[in-house]
Design an enzyme around this catalytic site. Sequence first.
Site, mmCIF file in Angstrom:
data_model
loop_
_atom_site.group_PDB
_atom_site.id
_atom_site.type_symbol
_atom_site.label_atom_id
_atom_site.label_comp_id
_atom_site.label_asym_id
_atom_site.label_seq_id
_atom_site.Cartn_x
_atom_site.Cartn_y
_atom_site.Cartn_z
ATOM 1 C CG ASP A 94 -0.246 -0.012 2.532
ATOM 2 O OD1 ASP A 94 0.972 0.266 2.577
ATOM 3 O OD2 ASP A 94 -0.910 -0.280 3.549
ATOM 4 C CG ASP A 280 -6.203 -5.418 1.591
ATOM 5 O OD1 ASP A 280 -6.786 -4.681 0.786
ATOM 6 O OD2 ASP A 280 -5.944 -5.048 2.763
ATOM 7 C CB CYS A 318 -11.946 -26.546 6.704
ATOM 8 S SG CYS A 318 -10.355 -25.745 6.513
ATOM 9 C CB CYS A 320 -6.795 -25.946 6.901
ATOM 10 S SG CYS A 320 -7.359 -25.788 8.601
ATOM 11 C CB CYS A 323 -10.038 -28.541 9.777
ATOM 12 S SG CYS A 323 -10.719 -26.906 10.129
ATOM 13 C CG HIS A 349 -9.892 -22.687 10.204
ATOM 14 N ND1 HIS A 349 -10.403 -23.661 9.374
ATOM 15 C CD2 HIS A 349 -10.886 -21.776 10.378
ATOM 16 C CE1 HIS A 349 -11.665 -23.368 9.091
ATOM 17 N NE2 HIS A 349 -11.980 -22.225 9.686
#
Length: 392
Positions: A94, A280, A318, A320, A323, A349
Site C-alpha cells: 500500500d 485484502d 475444511c 486445512c 481441521c 484455518h
Amino acid sequence: MSDLSFTFQLTHTDGGARRGVMTTPHGTVATPAFMPVGTQGAVKGASHRDLESIGAEILLSNTYHLYLRPGDDLIARRGGLHSFIGWNKPILTDSGGYQVFSLAERRKITEDGARFQSHLDGSSHLLTPEKAADIQAQLGSDIAMVLDECLAHPATLETATASTSRTARWAERARARMLQLRESPVDGVIVTNKGQAQFGIVQGGIFPALREQSAHDTVGIGFEGYAIGGLSVGEPIDVMYETVAHTTPLLPADQPRYLMGTGTPEDLVEAVARGIDLFDCVLPTRNARNGQLFTSEGRLNIKNVRYAEDEGPVDPSCQCYTCRTHSRAYLRHLFAVNEINAATLNTLHNLSFYLDTLSRIRDAIAFGRFESFRLAFHQRLSRQSGGSEPPE
Ligand SMILES: [Zn+2]
C-alpha cells in the site's frame, strides 16, 4: 527503458464475475484472489511456509510500517522486500496513506502531502505522492499503490469533493514519479524491482457522481490496474455493494480491479459478483488471534464453553492442517491458556477458509456456475446465523 512484465488476462466471465490471471515479475496470481496482510513483512501468526502450504499466491505489505522500521533504505540494501523477507511470490504494497490518515491529530494534510509524526518516536515525516512511489520502488513490491487521501465516513459532499480532486492531483504526481523511476535513476532511489506495476485508486466516498469523476480522472492518467478505496469505513453494507456495482463498470474491463480493505467472506462473494478481482483484509488473521473462526456455516467463537469437549473439527468442510488434526476442544484449551499455538492454528484455518472460498469462486466462474455458488454460499451461512451461537 522499463521492462514492465505485468499483465492481466481475463479467462472467463460469468455475469459480473470475472476469472483471470495476473502475471507479475514474481509469478502469477489466479484471480479473484485474496491477499493475506503482512503488515511488518510477515503475516501475523503464519510463517511463509504455512502461507505457501495453503496456496497463498500474493501478500500485501504495509509501506508505513516498513518505512519506519527497518526503513526502506535498509530493505533496498538487502535487495528489496522479497529478498529481505524470503518470499519469492508476488507482493503488493500500500502507499502508507491509510495508516498516516488514521493518525488523526498526529498528521496534517496539505496539497504537497501528509506531514505526520511517527507513532513510535514522534519524529516528523512528510509523505508525498512522490515519496510514497520512491519508498515502494525501494521495497520493490510487484504492485505499488498511489498515495490517496482517505476520507472518513461520514463526509459531506463538499469535503468529499475537495478530497477526491486532491486524490486525482496526487495520482498524477505519483504516476509521473513512477514513469520517471522506470526510465532513469532518481535522487538516489534504488529501484529493486524494475517490473513494478502501479495501481491508481478511485475515491469519492458514497457519492455516485464523485465516484464517476474519480474513475474518469484516474483511468485518464493510466495505470496497470485500479483500486476502489474508501469503502469498509463504516458505511452501511448495501451502500458499499452499490458503490462497488456503480464503480466497476467505469473501469477498464481488461485490467485488474482491487477492492481495498474488504472484507467478510460474504463481502468477497458479493464484490466478485460486481466485478472485483483482488482483495485484502486483516479480518481472517486478526479475528483468528481473538478466537473467532470463519467456517462454511458461519463464525464460531472458540472461547465458547460449548466447545470444551467438542471432538469435531472447526469446520467439517475444511481440509486445512488445523481441521485435519485438531478438535475444537483442543483449540479452545490452547486459547484459554494463552498458548501461542492457538494463534498460529487459528490463523492457518481462517486464511485457509478465505483462500479456499476464493478457489471455489474461481472454479464456479470457470464452469459458469457462479450464481448457484453464490446462492448456496449464502444459504449455508443463513442457516447458521439463525442457530444457537450467540454474537460476541
Ligand atoms: Zn480448517
